[in-house]
Structures are given as structure tokens and as C-alpha cells.
Design an enzyme around this catalytic site. Structure first.
Site, mmCIF file in Angstrom:
data_model
loop_
_atom_site.group_PDB
_atom_site.id
_atom_site.type_symbol
_atom_site.label_atom_id
_atom_site.label_comp_id
_atom_site.label_asym_id
_atom_site.label_seq_id
_atom_site.Cartn_x
_atom_site.Cartn_y
_atom_site.Cartn_z
ATOM 1 N N LYS A 60 -16.831 -54.452 69.819
ATOM 2 C CA LYS A 60 -17.783 -55.653 69.911
ATOM 3 C C LYS A 60 -18.327 -55.941 71.320
ATOM 4 C CE LYS A 60 -15.838 -58.754 66.504
ATOM 5 N NZ LYS A 60 -15.407 -60.124 66.459
ATOM 6 N N ASP A 120 -10.028 -48.753 79.976
ATOM 7 C CA ASP A 120 -8.852 -49.338 80.665
ATOM 8 C C ASP A 120 -7.758 -48.126 80.687
ATOM 9 O OD1 ASP A 120 -6.938 -51.104 81.558
ATOM 10 O OD2 ASP A 120 -6.753 -52.042 79.384
ATOM 11 N N LYS A 149 -11.263 -49.344 84.848
ATOM 12 C CA LYS A 149 -9.919 -49.697 85.535
ATOM 13 C C LYS A 149 -9.334 -48.673 86.020
ATOM 14 C CE LYS A 149 -8.729 -53.525 82.594
ATOM 15 N NZ LYS A 149 -8.213 -54.695 82.295
HETATM 16 P P1 5GP Z 1 -8.344 -48.970 76.428
HETATM 17 O O1 5GP Z 1 -8.328 -48.214 75.013
HETATM 18 O O2 5GP Z 1 -9.173 -47.833 77.460
HETATM 19 O O3 5GP Z 1 -7.091 -49.335 77.141
HETATM 20 O O4 5GP Z 1 -9.197 -50.177 76.073
HETATM 21 C C1 5GP Z 1 -10.191 -50.103 75.558
HETATM 22 C C2 5GP Z 1 -10.802 -51.505 75.017
HETATM 23 O O5 5GP Z 1 -9.727 -52.538 75.230
HETATM 24 C C3 5GP Z 1 -12.046 -51.605 75.741
HETATM 25 O O6 5GP Z 1 -13.036 -51.332 74.770
HETATM 26 C C4 5GP Z 1 -11.826 -53.300 75.554
HETATM 27 O O7 5GP Z 1 -12.406 -53.743 74.287
HETATM 28 C C5 5GP Z 1 -10.569 -53.686 75.569
HETATM 29 N N1 5GP Z 1 -10.150 -54.052 77.028
HETATM 30 C C6 5GP Z 1 -9.725 -53.241 78.091
HETATM 31 N N2 5GP Z 1 -9.413 -53.711 79.091
HETATM 32 C C7 5GP Z 1 -9.954 -55.236 78.963
HETATM 33 C C8 5GP Z 1 -10.138 -56.427 79.695
HETATM 34 O O8 5GP Z 1 -9.923 -56.706 80.924
HETATM 35 N N3 5GP Z 1 -10.819 -57.308 79.071
HETATM 36 C C9 5GP Z 1 -11.083 -57.390 77.956
HETATM 37 N N4 5GP Z 1 -11.519 -58.403 77.418
HETATM 38 N N5 5GP Z 1 -10.848 -56.218 77.001
HETATM 39 C C10 5GP Z 1 -10.546 -55.311 77.678
#
Ligand code: 5GP
Ligand code: MG
Length: 178
Positions: free
Chosen positions: A46, A106, A134
Site C-alpha cells: 500500500k 530497505d 535506506k
Molecule cells: P524491504 O523488503 O526492502 O526490506 O522492505 C520493503 C518494504 O518494507 C517497503 O516496501 C515498506 O513497505 C516496508 N518498509 C521498509 N522500511 C520501512 C520504513 O522505514 N517504514 C515503513 N513504514 N515501511 C518500511
């Protein structure tokens, strides 16, 4: 008197004005790169809904839109590294010029999964447009073609990003102390 659940402390990291400036720049770049073409923007739900909504209003291209929803974090802020499709695409991707619209990268697990999922469906081209990254948290490498902000290793909320489904409607991007 009993205390109510205390809200986590928030600090503004990127203001709505900064976000608008950045989204306008991304839109301008996309407009130049996709001039005369009709890209398919695939928004990862979302979190990217607000970014997408602003981006498409600024982009001045005949874009088409689709949405995909994947599960990653659930209600927690810990990444599992396991991703699955919760709600799939409604338009064919084969032969299309696809731009993935993501709120945040992330660890990279979610985006890497989405890119792989789309690539298997044989788009003519596949690019990635991300509002925030990040990089210090990255586990899987992800090639970002259009990037808005680089953020520190903090949990972000606002402008689409949630904490347990709250704060998506904040106009600024804030950090919270968990
Ligand atoms: P990843 O798979 O890259 O670790 O994270 C992807 C998903 O995790 C992002 O699309 C997001 O929905 C959530 N996410 C990662 N970091 C954050 C953050 O700092 N805040 C929020 N609200 N969601 C995050
Ligand atoms: Mg996301």
C-alpha cells in the site's frame, strides 16, 4: 488515572514541500525519458499510493496504471525476507514499458522480488522508481533507476508509509522511535 497507549515520538525528516519538489523532479525526468511512449506504472501497495498519486499528476505522459500488493513486514517492522503476492496485476505486462513505483527500499527483498516477478512476464523494458532508499540496510542488491531521497537507518512513517497501518496520511515523512 490509567495511561492511554502512548504514541511513538515522531520527527519530520522530509517536509511535504521537499517531497513535492523531489516528486516533481522525478516526474520531469520520467517525462523526458518516456517522451512519445505510454509506460505502465506498477505501484507496489500500500505504501506507494500517495507517491504514485502525486507522481502521475506531475508526469504529463499518457501513463497506464496497475497495482500489485505483496506481503513483507506484516504488522511488525522486522523484515522476514519472505515475500509473496497478495494481490496480483490486472493488466498484461508482456511487451510493455514498465516502471515499478515503490515507496521505500530497505533490505531490498520486496523490490527484488517484485522486479523478478515482473521480469518473468517479459516487459519490453523494466525500470524502478523509488521515493526513499535506506542503502545501509540493503541485503539484496537493487538497481534504482529513479530515486527521490536517501534516508538514514530509521523507521519512517507518513506520505504513504505506515506504522501498524497508522500515519499513512501524514503529508511529511517522519522518523519514529520504536
Ligand atoms: P524491504 O523488503 O526492502 O526490506 O522492505 C520493503 C518494504 O518494507 C517497503 O516496501 C515498506 O513497505 C516496508 N518498509 C521498509 N522500511 C520501512 C520504513 O522505514 N517504514 C515503513 N513504514 N515501511 C518500511
Ligand atoms: Mg513498499
Amino acid at each position: 488515572m490509567e495511561e492511554e497507549d502512548s504514541e511513538p515520538e515522531r520527527k519530520v525528516l522530509f517536509t511535504s514541500r521537499q517531497i513535492e519538489g523531489t516528486v516533481r523532479k522525478l516526474a520531469e525526468k520520467l517525462k523526458q525519458d518516456y517522451q512519445g511512449r505510454c509506460p505502465l506504472f506498477v505501484s507496489v501497495l500500500k505504501g506507494s499510493f500517495m507517491f504514485l498519486a502525486d507522481l502521475v499528476r506531475f508526469v504529463e505522459l499518457p501513463v497506464e496504471l496497475d497495482f500489485i500488493r505483496v506481503s513483507s513486514y506484516g504488522q511488525s517492522t522486522l523484515s522476514g525476507g519472505k515475500v509473496r503476492v497478495v494481490h496480483g496485476l490486472s493488466l498484461p505486462v508482456a511487451g510493455r514499458e514498465v516502471v515499478v513505483i515503490e515507496d521505500i527500499v530497505d533490505t531490498g527483498y520486496t523490490t527484488a522480488f517484485v522486479i523478478d516477478y515482473l521480469r518473468k512476464r517479459k516487459p519490453a523494458s523494466l525500470k524502478l522508481c523509488v521515493l526513499t532508499s535506506k542503502p545501509t540496510r540493503r541485503i539484496l542488491p537493487v538497481n534504482i533507476d529513479y530515486l527521490g531521497f536517501t534516508a538514514p537507518d530509521k523507521f519512517l512513517v507518513g506520505y504513504g508509509l505506515d506504522y501498524a497501518e497508522k500515519f499513512r496520511n501524514l503529508p511529511d515523512i517522519c522518523t519514529i522511535e520504536e
